[in-house]
Structures are given as C-alpha cells and as structure tokens.
Design an enzyme around this catalytic site. Structure first.
Site, mmCIF file in Angstrom:
data_model
loop_
_atom_site.group_PDB
_atom_site.id
_atom_site.type_symbol
_atom_site.label_atom_id
_atom_site.label_comp_id
_atom_site.label_asym_id
_atom_site.label_seq_id
_atom_site.Cartn_x
_atom_site.Cartn_y
_atom_site.Cartn_z
ATOM 1 N N LYS A 50 0.845 -1.206 0.000
ATOM 2 C CA LYS A 50 0.000 0.000 0.000
ATOM 3 C C LYS A 50 0.873 1.246 0.000
ATOM 4 O O LYS A 50 0.620 2.207 -0.734
ATOM 5 C CB LYS A 50 -0.931 0.003 1.233
ATOM 6 C CG LYS A 50 -2.054 -1.006 1.146
ATOM 7 C CD LYS A 50 -2.785 -1.187 2.486
ATOM 8 C CE LYS A 50 -3.783 -2.340 2.386
ATOM 9 N NZ LYS A 50 -4.427 -2.688 3.647
ATOM 10 N N GLN A 94 -4.839 -1.629 9.839
ATOM 11 C CA GLN A 94 -4.728 -2.940 9.198
ATOM 12 C C GLN A 94 -5.287 -4.033 10.116
ATOM 13 O O GLN A 94 -4.979 -4.081 11.305
ATOM 14 C CB GLN A 94 -3.250 -3.212 8.866
ATOM 15 C CG GLN A 94 -3.002 -4.478 8.073
ATOM 16 C CD GLN A 94 -3.558 -4.442 6.653
ATOM 17 O OE1 GLN A 94 -3.701 -3.378 6.045
ATOM 18 N NE2 GLN A 94 -3.893 -5.598 6.119
ATOM 19 N N ASP A 117 -11.527 2.630 4.514
ATOM 20 C CA ASP A 117 -11.882 1.224 4.302
ATOM 21 C C ASP A 117 -13.388 1.014 4.173
ATOM 22 O O ASP A 117 -13.828 -0.073 3.793
ATOM 23 C CB ASP A 117 -11.434 0.397 5.522
ATOM 24 C CG ASP A 117 -10.096 -0.293 5.324
ATOM 25 O OD1 ASP A 117 -9.821 -0.739 4.194
ATOM 26 O OD2 ASP A 117 -9.338 -0.409 6.309
HETATM 27 N N1 GUN Z 1 -6.821 -6.862 6.149
HETATM 28 C C1 GUN Z 1 -7.074 -7.569 5.014
HETATM 29 N N2 GUN Z 1 -7.726 -6.787 4.123
HETATM 30 C C2 GUN Z 1 -7.868 -5.575 4.694
HETATM 31 C C3 GUN Z 1 -8.454 -4.348 4.251
HETATM 32 O O1 GUN Z 1 -9.000 -4.216 3.150
HETATM 33 N N3 GUN Z 1 -8.399 -3.324 5.152
HETATM 34 C C4 GUN Z 1 -7.847 -3.450 6.392
HETATM 35 N N4 GUN Z 1 -7.868 -2.400 7.204
HETATM 36 N N5 GUN Z 1 -7.311 -4.590 6.835
HETATM 37 C C5 GUN Z 1 -7.316 -5.627 5.986
#
Ligand code: GUN
Length: 289
Positions: A50, A94, A117
């Site tokens: 990311k 995350q 998100d």
């Molecule tokens: N863990 C796995 N996929 C995601 C996501 O799309 N967002 C977040 N915050 N954690 C994750």
C-alpha cells in the site's frame, strides 16, 4: 478469458497519477495514514505494498507501526490524534489486530469522514441500504466491481454466489452485487453441500482463505470466477481458493492469483483516498464561504 487485475490497476494508476498531480497543483495534498499493530507476516506485506503504491501515485503515505503488545487505549489515542489532524484524509487500521484489541471498537473510533476502508457501521449501513450518497466501501469488493465493469460483466439479473462471510470481503461483496441487480446467495465454510450452490453461480466470488477449495467440477461452464484467496500450497507457492489450472478450462472468465484481485484492492484504496481528500477540501471551501 483471463481477468487481468494487474493490467487494469496499472491503467487506473496512470490516470490517478495525473489526478494527484492536479490536486497537488491546486494545493491539496492527499494523505493516507496506515496503522499496523503487531507482526502478522501477511499484513506486513500488504502494508508495504500500500505504501509503495501511494508513493508511486504521489499520495503522501504515513505508516505507524506498533508492537504486538500495544494496548487498545494506546491505539485509540493514536487514532484520535489522526482524527484531529486536518492534513490527513484517510485512516486505515490494518486487520487483523492482536487479540487484546477489540476490532469493532477500533473501527468505530475512526472519524467517519476518514474511514477509507468503509468499515464503519455508518458506511456499511449506507451500503446495505443502497444509499445514493457517496461513501467508501471495502476496497477488495470495490476493486472486484471495477473489474467486472471493465470486462463488461453486468451482474444485473445474474446469480452471484459468494463463498465466505467476512466483513471485509464476503458481506460487502454480496451487498454491492445486490445493489447492481444480481440475485445473491451467501455461502460459507459451514454451508452443507457447497458445490450444489457454486455450480449454479453465473458469478462466483470465493474468499475463504482455503487453498484450492473450489475445483473445476464446482463451477458452472461459462461462469465468471473471482478468486480473492491468497493462500500457500504445500510447497509454499502463492495460490488462490480456486484450483486455477483446471478451473480456467471451465470458467468463462477467471482471475489469476497473483495478478487478479490483489492489485485492484490497492488501487481501490488509492481511489478512495483521493475521493476523501476531495470531499474534505470541498467541506473546507464551504466552511470558508
Ligand atoms: N486486512 C485484510 N484486508 C484488509 C483491508 O482491506 N483493510 C484493512 N484495514 N485490513 C485488511
């Protein structure tokens, strides 16, 4: 047909790069904060990816790393700091979090206007109400909808079967497909005779974390198969939830792993960061007016 998420994400990234440059030119600096607690190996890789993508597009990216024993009050304080920081447009914590921390309390603590998100109850509620507002949605399902649209796969009237009931993928995915006019069946790891459902799917979305759960015989000939899995096989090779080598001969369209859903998830996150930055800027302009 192979659905090439990597190629599509590169195309979208190129146009976003130009958009970020234009935003910066007009004095808006899109900024994303990613908070990662603990040392889950998969999460470390996702967060690094990311960060690299943000930098590549010109989006300012801050990663806050905290140890495995970080406490819930400490995490709430950190979130609060970024909720108040007007230069920050998106906050992503995350998941998964270490077990001493209540995920839903953390999700609720993120300011709704920075919920990049789309995990907050408000934004999830808008999704399930098919609200016509603009609101962020979970990045993996959003990326899948973008892929389907790009490949002219229209869910309207189609039978979409979701395998996997997670808050991050399965549930929001079903809502997005329902909003797009599909007939949606939710299945998951407890579903009896799973194959009897998957074999009726025009669009099959698989997000279980079980390597090669779905075989060629579980797929209706000509179906669109979207594989969200990022699993390791017995040799440590990255594979999906679908037995791709055999499934590709039955499916009408299919995503590979890697190079399918994964790159689109990150591109969706960047799109939503830009969206939140633009909305925040309009809010400031309205306040000034
Ligand atoms: N863990 C796995 N996929 C995601 C996501 O799309 N967002 C977040 N915050 N954690 C994750």
């Amino acid at each position: 047909m192979i659905i090439d998420g990597k190629k599509l994400s590169n195309q979208l990234d190129n146009s976003m790069k130009a958009e970020v440059a234009a935003l910066r030119e007009s004095g808006i600096e899109p900024k994303l904060v990613v908070i990662i607690v603990g040392n889950d190996p998969a999460s470390q890789i996702y967060v690094r990816n990311k960060h690299h993508k943000a930098i590549k597009l010109g989006i300012t990216s801050i990663i806050e790393r905290r140890p495995q024993d970080f406490t819930q009050p400490e995490l709430l304080t950190l979130i609060d700091q970024y909720n108040r920081d007007e230069s920050v447009h998106g906050i992503l914590v995350q998941l998964p979090l270490p077990k001493q921390i209540d995920e839903s309390a953390i999700i609720r603590a993120i300011a709704i206007e920075k919920d990049v998100d789309g995990f907050s109850p408000e934004n999830v509620g808008k999704l399930f109400n098919n609200s016509h507002d603009h609101y962020p949605v979970s990045c993996t399902p959003k990326g899948i909808m973008t892929m389907l649209a790009h490949y002219n796969i229209d869910p309207e009237g189609q039978h979409a079967v979701i395998v996997g009931d997670s808050n991050i993928v399965g549930r929001p995915m079903g809502a997005l497909l329902l909003n797009a006019g599909a007939t949606v069946t939710y299945t998951h790891i407890l579903t009896k005779d799973l194959s009897s459902y998957t074999r009726t799917a025009d669009i099959l979305i698989v997000a279980t974390g079980v390597a090669h759960l779905i075989k060629a015989a579980d797929i209706k000939p000509g179906a669109t198969v979207i594989d969200v899995g990022m699993d390791r096989d017995e040799n440590g090779k990255l594979v999906g939830d679908v037995d791709y080598d055999h499934a590709k001969d039955v499916a009408g369209a299919i995503t590979p792993v890697p190079g399918g859903v994964g790159p689109m998830t990150i591109t969706s996150l960047m799109q939503q960061t830009l969206e939140l930055a633009k909305v925040a800027n309009n809010r400031t302009l309205e306040t000034v007016k």
